[in-house]
Design a protein around this motif. Sequence first.
Motif, PDB file in Angstrom:
ATOM      1  N   THR A 196       0.820  -1.215   0.000  1.00 25.23           N
ATOM      2  CA  THR A 196       0.000   0.000   0.000  1.00 25.23           C
ATOM      3  C   THR A 196       0.850   1.259   0.000  1.00 25.23           C
ATOM      4  O   THR A 196       0.376   2.329  -0.391  1.00 25.23           O
ATOM      5  N   ASP A 197       2.113   1.175   0.447  1.00 23.37           N
ATOM      6  CA  ASP A 197       2.972   2.368   0.574  1.00 23.37           C
ATOM      7  C   ASP A 197       2.274   3.442   1.392  1.00 23.37           C
ATOM      8  O   ASP A 197       2.334   4.630   1.071  1.00 23.37           O
ATOM      9  N   PHE A 198       1.620   3.005   2.461  1.00 23.80           N
ATOM     10  CA  PHE A 198       0.777   3.892   3.249  1.00 23.80           C
ATOM     11  C   PHE A 198       1.336   4.126   4.652  1.00 23.80           C
ATOM     12  O   PHE A 198       0.618   4.550   5.552  1.00 23.80           O
ATOM     13  N   ARG A 199       2.615   3.846   4.842  1.00 25.15           N
ATOM     14  CA  ARG A 199       3.258   4.190   6.118  1.00 25.15           C
ATOM     15  C   ARG A 199       3.402   5.701   6.212  1.00 25.15           C
ATOM     16  O   ARG A 199       3.768   6.365   5.243  1.00 25.15           O
ATOM     17  N   HIS A 200       3.106   6.267   7.377  1.00 24.49           N
ATOM     18  CA  HIS A 200       3.237   7.713   7.572  1.00 24.49           C
ATOM     19  C   HIS A 200       3.392   7.996   9.063  1.00 24.49           C
ATOM     20  O   HIS A 200       3.234   7.089   9.902  1.00 24.49           O
ATOM     21  N   PRO A 201       3.726   9.219   9.453  1.00 25.12           N
ATOM     22  CA  PRO A 201       3.990   9.500  10.865  1.00 25.12           C
ATOM     23  C   PRO A 201       2.813   9.229  11.788  1.00 25.12           C
ATOM     24  O   PRO A 201       3.011   9.035  12.990  1.00 25.12           O
ATOM     25  N   GLY A 202       1.607   9.169  11.258  1.00 23.39           N
ATOM     26  CA  GLY A 202       0.454   8.897  12.088  1.00 23.39           C
ATOM     27  C   GLY A 202       0.241   7.434  12.413  1.00 23.39           C
ATOM     28  O   GLY A 202      -0.539   7.105  13.310  1.00 23.39           O
ATOM     29  N   ASN A 203       0.913   6.521  11.684  1.00 27.09           N
ATOM     30  CA  ASN A 203       0.715   5.092  11.949  1.00 27.09           C
ATOM     31  C   ASN A 203       2.014   4.326  12.172  1.00 27.09           C
ATOM     32  O   ASN A 203       1.978   3.099  12.360  1.00 27.09           O
ATOM     33  N   SER A 204       3.153   5.030  12.147  1.00 32.51           N
ATOM     34  CA  SER A 204       4.433   4.337  12.289  1.00 32.51           C
ATOM     35  C   SER A 204       5.490   5.269  12.866  1.00 32.51           C
ATOM     36  O   SER A 204       5.550   6.452  12.506  1.00 32.51           O
ATOM     37  N   VAL A 210      -1.346  11.663  -0.700  1.00 30.87           N
ATOM     38  CA  VAL A 210      -2.693  12.066  -0.271  1.00 30.87           C
ATOM     39  C   VAL A 210      -2.640  12.940   0.985  1.00 30.87           C
ATOM     40  O   VAL A 210      -3.656  13.155   1.645  1.00 30.87           O
ATOM     41  N   GLY A 211      -1.445  13.457   1.314  1.00 29.65           N
ATOM     42  CA  GLY A 211      -1.335  14.488   2.333  1.00 29.65           C
ATOM     43  C   GLY A 211      -1.121  14.024   3.751  1.00 29.65           C
ATOM     44  O   GLY A 211      -1.289  14.817   4.692  1.00 29.65           O
ATOM     45  N   LEU A 212      -0.685  12.783   3.963  1.00 33.42           N
ATOM     46  CA  LEU A 212      -0.593  12.241   5.313  1.00 33.42           C
ATOM     47  C   LEU A 212       0.825  12.217   5.884  1.00 33.42           C
ATOM     48  O   LEU A 212       1.006  11.733   7.005  1.00 33.42           O
ATOM     49  N   HIS A 213       1.800  12.730   5.155  1.00 32.62           N
ATOM     50  CA  HIS A 213       3.183  12.665   5.624  1.00 32.62           C
ATOM     51  C   HIS A 213       3.606  14.011   6.206  1.00 32.62           C
ATOM     52  O   HIS A 213       2.820  14.956   6.281  1.00 32.62           O
ATOM     53  N   TRP A 214       4.885  14.081   6.640  1.00 35.57           N
ATOM     54  CA  TRP A 214       5.428  15.368   7.067  1.00 35.57           C
ATOM     55  C   TRP A 214       5.333  16.368   5.925  1.00 35.57           C
ATOM     56  O   TRP A 214       5.510  16.027   4.750  1.00 35.57           O
ATOM     57  N   PRO A 215       5.035  17.628   6.226  1.00 37.41           N
ATOM     58  CA  PRO A 215       4.799  18.613   5.160  1.00 37.41           C
ATOM     59  C   PRO A 215       5.942  18.761   4.165  1.00 37.41           C
ATOM     60  O   PRO A 215       5.697  19.070   2.995  1.00 37.41           O
ATOM     61  N   ALA A 216       7.179  18.544   4.606  1.00 33.16           N
ATOM     62  CA  ALA A 216       8.306  18.671   3.680  1.00 33.16           C
ATOM     63  C   ALA A 216       8.175  17.737   2.487  1.00 33.16           C
ATOM     64  O   ALA A 216       8.686  18.027   1.399  1.00 33.16           O
TER      65      ALA A 216
END
Length: 302
Positions: free
Chosen positions: A127-135, A150-156
């Motif tokens: 899924t390549d859906f790892r992000h700071p909110g889940n990992s 889709v906007g779920l990572h660090w803003p950088a």
Amino acid sequence: MIALVSAPTNLGLRPPQPGSVPGADKAPEALREAGLFGRLLASGARDAGAIVAGRYVDDDETRAPGHVRNEEALVGHARRLADRVGSVLDAGDAPVVVGGDCSVLVGIGLALARRGGTGLVHLDGHTDFRHPGNSAACASVAGEDLAAAVGLHWPAISDVDGLSPYFAPGRVAHLGHREDDEHAVEAREILGAVVSAREAREALEAAPTPLVARLRDIAGPGYWLQLDVDLLDPSVLPAVDSPDPDGLDPDQVGDLLRELAPHAAGASITVFDPDLDPDGRFARLLTDLLAGPLATVGSALR
């Protein structure tokens, strides 16, 4: 007309071993050597050049918290790739980006967001859906690119130039993750459609048209088509960064691409690692699989 853009980057991948460098940046030239570019050029495509990435650095010991590896170089590459993809679209052509790792989705998404946005069909073995909110393990954008897009990572990474999200989550259709993907449940809650490799195999055995129609309906007209080649089972294609069993076979992937490519405004191919293909057999396999469908990208939109 198809316009081929090489994006030889490995910046989004973890090092295979401490201090070493992933080989995915060699993929465009390995596929060129195997005949992919020649076959597409013979079918009427043009060569739109290469966007070369900065130097890969294994910065695990020095990287500050809240940053991905190779962040500055990766964002710089994304902006330059966005410029090139945008210029191809401005010329009325269909970009086909040959990566490199799948962090190229950041630059592609940035290009499309600059133009008002479009949908995404994301074919990937993960899924390549790892992000700071889940990992707590965020570091490699190649495992986090869809979340960033889709906007779920660090803003950088996810909000370059204030354009987050690059793809509206409801217009993203993902297909291909394995049953043990730890982020699939969350992805199903957020994205427009999420189909596992098992579900895809079952649907394709019955008839590909309903499955493809669902993906196209979610993504909408003129979507982007992203193929991470680890969608294929590693018994067929082991030359990828993260091979996982129970993927699709070449006929199934070919069926998907033949149905999806004509309706796509552009496409990208990522994560093949030529370092794991010393005799070139897997590059030739990918060339035979991809050349026909890629030649049709955008043909139904013209």
